[in-house]
Design a protein around this motif. Structure first.
Motif, short mmCIF file in Angstrom:
data_model
loop_
_atom_site.label_atom_id
_atom_site.label_comp_id
_atom_site.label_asym_id
_atom_site.label_seq_id
_atom_site.Cartn_x
_atom_site.Cartn_y
_atom_site.Cartn_z
N LEU A 173 -1.45 -9.81 -0.24
CA LEU A 173 -0.21 -9.10 0.11
C LEU A 173 0.47 -8.53 -1.13
O LEU A 173 0.92 -7.39 -1.14
CB LEU A 173 0.75 -10.08 0.80
N LEU A 174 0.52 -9.36 -2.19
CA LEU A 174 1.19 -8.93 -3.42
C LEU A 174 0.20 -8.96 -4.58
O LEU A 174 -0.71 -9.79 -4.58
CB LEU A 174 2.37 -9.87 -3.73
N PRO A 175 0.39 -8.09 -5.55
CA PRO A 175 -0.52 -8.10 -6.70
C PRO A 175 -0.23 -9.28 -7.63
O PRO A 175 0.88 -9.81 -7.61
CB PRO A 175 -0.18 -6.78 -7.41
N SER A 176 -1.22 -9.65 -8.44
CA SER A 176 -0.95 -10.69 -9.43
C SER A 176 -0.05 -10.08 -10.50
O SER A 176 0.04 -8.85 -10.63
CB SER A 176 -2.26 -11.18 -10.04
N GLN A 177 0.59 -10.97 -11.29
CA GLN A 177 1.63 -10.43 -12.18
C GLN A 177 1.10 -9.50 -13.27
O GLN A 177 1.82 -8.65 -13.76
CB GLN A 177 2.42 -11.58 -12.78
N ASP A 178 -0.18 -9.67 -13.65
CA ASP A 178 -0.69 -8.78 -14.70
C ASP A 178 -1.15 -7.43 -14.14
O ASP A 178 -1.57 -6.56 -14.87
CB ASP A 178 -1.80 -9.47 -15.52
N HIS A 179 -1.11 -7.26 -12.79
CA HIS A 179 -1.46 -5.95 -12.21
C HIS A 179 -0.33 -5.50 -11.31
O HIS A 179 -0.48 -5.39 -10.11
CB HIS A 179 -2.73 -6.07 -11.37
N ASP A 181 1.55 -2.62 -11.32
CA ASP A 181 1.99 -1.23 -11.41
C ASP A 181 2.75 -0.85 -10.13
O ASP A 181 3.67 -0.06 -10.14
CB ASP A 181 0.84 -0.23 -11.58
N PHE A 182 2.29 -1.44 -8.99
CA PHE A 182 3.03 -1.29 -7.74
C PHE A 182 3.42 -2.70 -7.31
O PHE A 182 2.58 -3.46 -6.84
CB PHE A 182 2.14 -0.63 -6.67
N PRO A 183 4.69 -3.07 -7.49
CA PRO A 183 5.04 -4.49 -7.34
C PRO A 183 4.79 -5.06 -5.95
O PRO A 183 4.66 -6.27 -5.80
CB PRO A 183 6.54 -4.53 -7.69
N PHE A 184 4.72 -4.20 -4.92
CA PHE A 184 4.54 -4.74 -3.57
C PHE A 184 3.20 -4.34 -2.95
O PHE A 184 3.00 -4.47 -1.75
CB PHE A 184 5.69 -4.28 -2.66
N PHE A 185 2.29 -3.81 -3.77
CA PHE A 185 1.01 -3.34 -3.21
C PHE A 185 -0.11 -3.61 -4.22
O PHE A 185 -0.06 -3.07 -5.35
CB PHE A 185 1.12 -1.84 -2.89
N ASP A 186 -1.08 -4.40 -3.82
CA ASP A 186 -2.19 -4.72 -4.70
C ASP A 186 -3.25 -3.62 -4.58
O ASP A 186 -4.25 -3.76 -3.88
CB ASP A 186 -2.76 -6.09 -4.30
N HIS A 187 -2.99 -2.51 -5.27
CA HIS A 187 -3.82 -1.31 -5.09
C HIS A 187 -5.26 -1.54 -5.55
O HIS A 187 -6.20 -0.99 -4.98
CB HIS A 187 -3.20 -0.10 -5.78
N LEU A 188 -5.43 -2.39 -6.59
CA LEU A 188 -6.79 -2.62 -7.10
C LEU A 188 -7.63 -3.36 -6.05
O LEU A 188 -8.75 -2.95 -5.73
CB LEU A 188 -6.75 -3.41 -8.41
N LEU A 220 6.87 -1.34 2.09
CA LEU A 220 6.32 -0.64 0.92
C LEU A 220 7.25 0.51 0.53
O LEU A 220 7.63 1.32 1.39
CB LEU A 220 4.94 -0.06 1.24
N PRO A 221 7.57 0.63 -0.75
CA PRO A 221 8.34 1.81 -1.19
C PRO A 221 7.44 3.04 -1.21
O PRO A 221 6.20 2.92 -1.13
CB PRO A 221 8.79 1.42 -2.60
N SER A 222 8.05 4.23 -1.36
CA SER A 222 7.26 5.45 -1.19
C SER A 222 6.13 5.57 -2.21
O SER A 222 5.04 6.06 -1.87
CB SER A 222 8.16 6.67 -1.20
N GLU A 223 6.32 5.07 -3.46
CA GLU A 223 5.21 5.19 -4.44
C GLU A 223 3.99 4.38 -3.99
O GLU A 223 2.84 4.79 -4.21
CB GLU A 223 5.59 4.66 -5.84
N SER A 224 4.24 3.23 -3.36
CA SER A 224 3.11 2.41 -2.89
C SER A 224 2.44 3.08 -1.70
O SER A 224 1.21 3.06 -1.56
CB SER A 224 3.58 1.02 -2.47
N ARG A 225 3.26 3.68 -0.82
CA ARG A 225 2.67 4.34 0.35
C ARG A 225 1.77 5.48 -0.09
O ARG A 225 0.64 5.64 0.40
CB ARG A 225 3.78 4.88 1.28
N ILE A 226 2.25 6.27 -1.04
CA ILE A 226 1.46 7.43 -1.45
C ILE A 226 0.19 6.98 -2.17
O ILE A 226 -0.89 7.57 -1.98
CB ILE A 226 2.30 8.43 -2.29
N GLU A 227 0.28 5.88 -2.92
CA GLU A 227 -0.90 5.37 -3.60
C GLU A 227 -1.94 4.88 -2.58
O GLU A 227 -3.13 5.15 -2.70
CB GLU A 227 -0.50 4.23 -4.56
N LEU A 228 -1.45 4.17 -1.56
CA LEU A 228 -2.37 3.67 -0.53
C LEU A 228 -3.07 4.84 0.17
O LEU A 228 -4.29 4.84 0.37
CB LEU A 228 -1.58 2.82 0.46
N LEU A 229 -2.28 5.85 0.50
CA LEU A 229 -2.85 7.02 1.19
C LEU A 229 -3.86 7.73 0.28
O LEU A 229 -4.94 8.13 0.74
CB LEU A 229 -1.71 7.96 1.57
#
Ligand SMILES: Cc1ncc(COP(=O)(O)O)c(C=O)c1O
Length: 447
Positions: A173-179, A181-188, A220-229
């Protein structure tokens, strides 16, 4: 507080584990009762025996006096319907005006922009958001394939998938602290999982309950949504022989600050020149249960977007037949009532005002809960919108038991404790945070 009956009483534990030859292998695997309903029953029992008990269990919005919050104009509109609207079947795919309305409810002001950008859309009426999830599970993956979810998700997802012979793959659900870049989205992790599934199966479908995620209240904030998309579109382009489905489960979007954030994000992506791959569809599983406080009427819709009209029209038929094979048509009278309500600007405004009051009530409870968590050092998860908050812990049952011993009733789920802010009276919010804090300390000292 026995007067509300938002859920059934728990079923009797099965009398025995006798072999029942008449059950299919699939049916035999179905066990027990929903955890949430069980917790609610414990709360009811305590309240009925006179304890000063707090209900943080159910997933329905209750007023501060413990009654189900009802948007009265919706009920009035249903009551005023002609008897034929109650008695007749709805068209199999839904009342046309309701299908049109469902697109606007899902997409808001961005609907017209999407249409003017050449996006076609179809909608079919379903019995609640649950019905939309069932259709998606039936239509966008083959039995045996995995559907991608976040590791914290609404429990019934597993059942919907299992019922269609599907499995799940999860990412954190959430990224680990060293990743972060998107605090509420584990994009990697998300991209890794998408690529893995795209290399292994014919379909990649992901379900995303956003905004106002159940069980955490995360949006998710808009930066996370756009990254996911971006990730999903990029991988659809990279795997052109694989079908991609992004399903936004918008069960709670009317209780979020950015109600139509996802539709806005899609518009933004298209306006910035993003090309929509042919092998990708975006769906919205719309639920009317919470937005119009008619949980029991069972209304919702599956709305599907794609740039090609022919594809969208084919999907309309596929969804219609799938619904027909499962439940025939969806309930008619409430589809009819919602169309009347929203066709009338004055009535629509009254609905909106009542919704705004409910939203404000939730906001007040969340703010005071976050404040109290800070005061009592409760390490609550990030939470923004909707009905719930979440304590991440691998000792959920212990903590819930310790809270129940002080008559605060919460729900233990995989990986944490769900706190139903939607049900907790505002004046009890601080007590809930304090009791959680004591429970953490008494049971171990840290989550
Ligand atoms: C995350 C989520 N999705 C979908 C639904 C479906 O709701 P319904 O079938 O009542 O519309 C719910 C209901 O609680 C939910 O919590």
């Amino acid at each position: 507080m026995g007067e509300i009956n938002v859920v059934d009483a728990p079923a009797q534990v099965m009398a025995s584990e006798k072999e029942m030859l008449f059950l299919s292998d699939h049916a035999v695997s179905k066990k027990g009762n929903d955890t949430i309903f069980g917790c609610y029953a414990r709360y009811l029992q305590a309240a009925e025996s006179g304890a000063d008990a707090v209900n943080g269990t159910v997933g329905a919005l209750l007023t501060d006096s413990g009654r189900l919050a009802v948007n009265t104009i919706v009920i009035d509109e249903i009551r005023n319907a002609d008897e034929m609207e109650f008695a007749s079947y709805a068209p199999l795919k839904g009342i046309p005006a309701f299908l049109d309305l469902s697109k606007s409810l899902a997409l808001g002001g961005s609907r017209e922009q999407l249409e003017s950008l050449g996006i076609h859309m179809t909608s079919i009426a379903t019995p609640g958001g649950s019905g939309s999830l069932h259709i998606a599970a039936k239509c966008f993956a083959n039995p045996g394939e995995k559907v991608l979810l976040r590791d914290r998700h609404w429990g019934p997802y597993t059942g919907f998938l299992d019922g269609c012979g599907l499995k799940m793959e999860t990412y954190p659900l959430l990224p680990s602290q060293d990743h972060d870049d998107f605090p509420f989205f584990d994009h990697l992790s998300f991209e890794q999982a998408v690529v893995k599934l795209a290399n292994e199966q014919h379909h990649v479908m992901t379900w995303l309950n956003d905004p106002a995620h159940n069980p955490t209240g995360l949006s998710l904030p808009s930066e996370s949504r756009i990254e996911l998309l971006n990730i999903f579109m990029r991988q659809a382009v990279n795997h052109s022989k694989v079908g991609f489905t992004l399903l936004i489960d918008s069960a709670y979007h009317f209780y979020a600050q950015e109600t139509h954030g996802w539709a806005n994000t899609i518009v933004e992506a298209l306006q910035s020149g993003m090309m929509w791959p042919e092998n990708l569809v975006i769906c919205f599983a719309l639920s009317i249960s919470k937005s119009h406080t008619i949980y029991g009427m069972r209304n919702g819709a599956l709305i599907c977007l794609h740039p090609e009209e022919e594809i969208v029209s084919r999907l309309h038929d596929v969804f219609g037949v799938t619904g027909r094979q499962a439940w025939s048509a969806s309930p008619r009278v409430s589809q009819h009532a919602l169309c009347n309500l929203h066709a009338d600007a004055q009535k629509s405004l009254v609905w909106r005002e009542s919704l705004d009051e409910f939203h404000a009530l939730l906001h007040e409870r969340r703010e005071s809960f976050l404040q109290a968590c800070q005061q009592y050092h409760v390490p609550i998860n990030p939470t923004h919108d909707g009905f719930f908050a979440w304590l991440e812990t691998d000792r959920a049952s212990e903590i819930v038991e310790a809270c129940a011993s002080k008559h605060v009733y919460l729900v233990p789920l995989d990986g944490g404790v769900r706190i139903g802010l939607c049900a907790i009276p505002t004046h009890h919010i601080e007590r809930v945070a304090k009791v959680i804090s004591e429970a953490i300390f008494e049971t171990k000292g840290s989550v």
